[in-house]
Write a protein that holds these residues in place. Structure first.
Motif, short mmCIF file in Angstrom:
data_model
loop_
_atom_site.label_atom_id
_atom_site.label_comp_id
_atom_site.label_asym_id
_atom_site.label_seq_id
_atom_site.Cartn_x
_atom_site.Cartn_y
_atom_site.Cartn_z
N MET A 24 38.22 50.02 -1.74
CA MET A 24 38.93 49.84 -0.42
C MET A 24 38.93 48.46 -0.28
O MET A 24 39.94 47.97 0.36
CB MET A 24 37.99 50.53 0.73
CG MET A 24 38.49 52.16 0.57
SD MET A 24 37.86 52.88 2.18
CE MET A 24 38.70 52.42 3.41
N THR A 25 37.95 47.85 -0.60
CA THR A 25 38.08 46.17 -0.23
C THR A 25 39.33 45.47 -1.14
O THR A 25 39.97 44.52 -1.04
CB THR A 25 36.91 45.48 -0.63
OG1 THR A 25 35.81 46.31 0.08
CG2 THR A 25 36.80 43.92 -0.56
N GLN A 26 39.54 46.20 -2.41
CA GLN A 26 40.44 45.72 -3.11
C GLN A 26 41.88 45.99 -2.50
O GLN A 26 42.94 45.36 -2.54
CB GLN A 26 40.61 46.46 -4.59
CG GLN A 26 39.56 45.86 -5.74
CD GLN A 26 39.40 46.72 -6.91
OE1 GLN A 26 39.78 47.84 -6.92
NE2 GLN A 26 39.30 45.95 -8.09
N LEU A 27 42.13 47.29 -1.89
CA LEU A 27 43.08 47.52 -1.16
C LEU A 27 43.25 46.72 0.17
O LEU A 27 44.61 46.38 0.43
CB LEU A 27 43.10 48.98 -0.79
CG LEU A 27 43.50 49.98 -1.73
CD1 LEU A 27 43.10 51.52 -1.27
CD2 LEU A 27 44.66 49.87 -2.42
N THR A 28 42.37 46.57 0.88
CA THR A 28 42.53 45.75 2.29
C THR A 28 42.22 44.23 1.89
O THR A 28 42.73 43.54 2.98
CB THR A 28 41.41 46.07 3.18
OG1 THR A 28 40.21 45.87 2.64
CG2 THR A 28 41.65 47.55 3.41
N ASN A 29 41.85 43.82 0.80
CA ASN A 29 41.66 42.42 0.65
C ASN A 29 40.75 41.75 1.58
O ASN A 29 40.55 40.32 1.69
CB ASN A 29 42.86 41.32 0.61
CG ASN A 29 43.64 41.76 -0.60
OD1 ASN A 29 43.41 42.12 -1.78
ND2 ASN A 29 45.00 42.18 -0.32
N ASP A 30 39.73 42.59 1.99
CA ASP A 30 38.71 41.88 3.15
C ASP A 30 37.81 42.89 3.28
O ASP A 30 38.05 44.02 3.74
CB ASP A 30 39.48 41.56 4.37
CG ASP A 30 38.47 40.96 5.13
OD1 ASP A 30 37.94 39.84 5.20
OD2 ASP A 30 38.11 41.28 6.45
N TYR A 31 36.60 42.52 3.09
CA TYR A 31 35.28 43.40 3.43
C TYR A 31 35.36 43.96 4.73
O TYR A 31 34.98 45.18 4.98
CB TYR A 31 34.19 42.69 3.00
CG TYR A 31 32.81 43.34 3.32
CD1 TYR A 31 32.43 44.36 2.33
CD2 TYR A 31 31.98 43.06 4.51
CE1 TYR A 31 31.23 44.96 2.53
CE2 TYR A 31 30.78 43.93 4.48
CZ TYR A 31 30.39 44.76 3.43
OH TYR A 31 29.27 45.61 3.79
N TRP A 32 35.62 42.91 5.73
CA TRP A 32 35.23 43.59 7.03
C TRP A 32 36.49 44.43 7.45
O TRP A 32 36.19 45.43 8.36
CB TRP A 32 35.18 42.56 8.11
CG TRP A 32 33.82 41.77 8.01
CD1 TRP A 32 33.81 40.55 7.46
CD2 TRP A 32 32.47 42.31 8.14
NE1 TRP A 32 32.30 40.19 7.21
CE2 TRP A 32 31.66 41.30 7.85
CE3 TRP A 32 32.14 43.50 8.49
CZ2 TRP A 32 30.46 41.69 8.07
CZ3 TRP A 32 30.69 43.86 8.74
CH2 TRP A 32 29.86 42.89 8.23
#
Length: 139
Positions: A24-32
């Motif tokens: 999901m972080t790869q998809l959103t490009n942001d951890y938060w």
């Protein structure tokens, strides 16, 4: 002490959640942003589970509450973020989380006075007997 160790181990165990967060972080490009999405999905699942329990649809309610609890990163997000800030490597962070969970599961076993060797030995012997019996009946 045993129950506390089990609770900490369960909290720290990233089983399956680590891959979900990574993808999901790869998809959103942001951890938060990933955490916000997970909080939203957890809230939706838990809300729907409440609705299904009210409608006496226990099976669906149980599935949704399980999914909601799995997706809920409450507190876990900050622990992972903190360790990741120290390591600068997501998979090293997850290895540390698995290691810590293993330590606390071990403490649970120790404080509960569970004899893992006896349990494993008994189950191995029991399984061998079942297989032998099954093979004998098939011949």
């Amino acid at each position: 002490m045993a129950t506390t160790s089990l609770m900490i181990a369960t909290f720290l165990n990233p089983f399956g959640f680590d891959v979900l967060v990574y993808k999901m972080t790869q998809l959103t490009n942001d951890y938060w942003n990933t955490m916000y999405v997970l909080y939203g999905l957890a809230f939706l699942s838990l809300s729907l589970s409440y609705l299904f329990f009210k409608l006496n649809k226990r099976t669906v309610g149980n599935i949704l509450v399980t999914l909601g609890l799995f997706l809920n990163p409450l507190g876990y997000d900050w622990v992972v973020y903190g360790i990741n800030q120290l390591t600068n490597n997501y998979w090293l962070t997850m290895s540390i989380m698995y290691f810590l969970a293993t330590i606390f599961f071990g403490l649970f076993v120790y404080f509960s006075n569970i004899k893992l060797y006896r349990i494993l030995k008994y189950n191995t012997i029991k399984t061998k007997k079942k297989l032998t019996t099954k093979i004998s009946k098939n011949e």
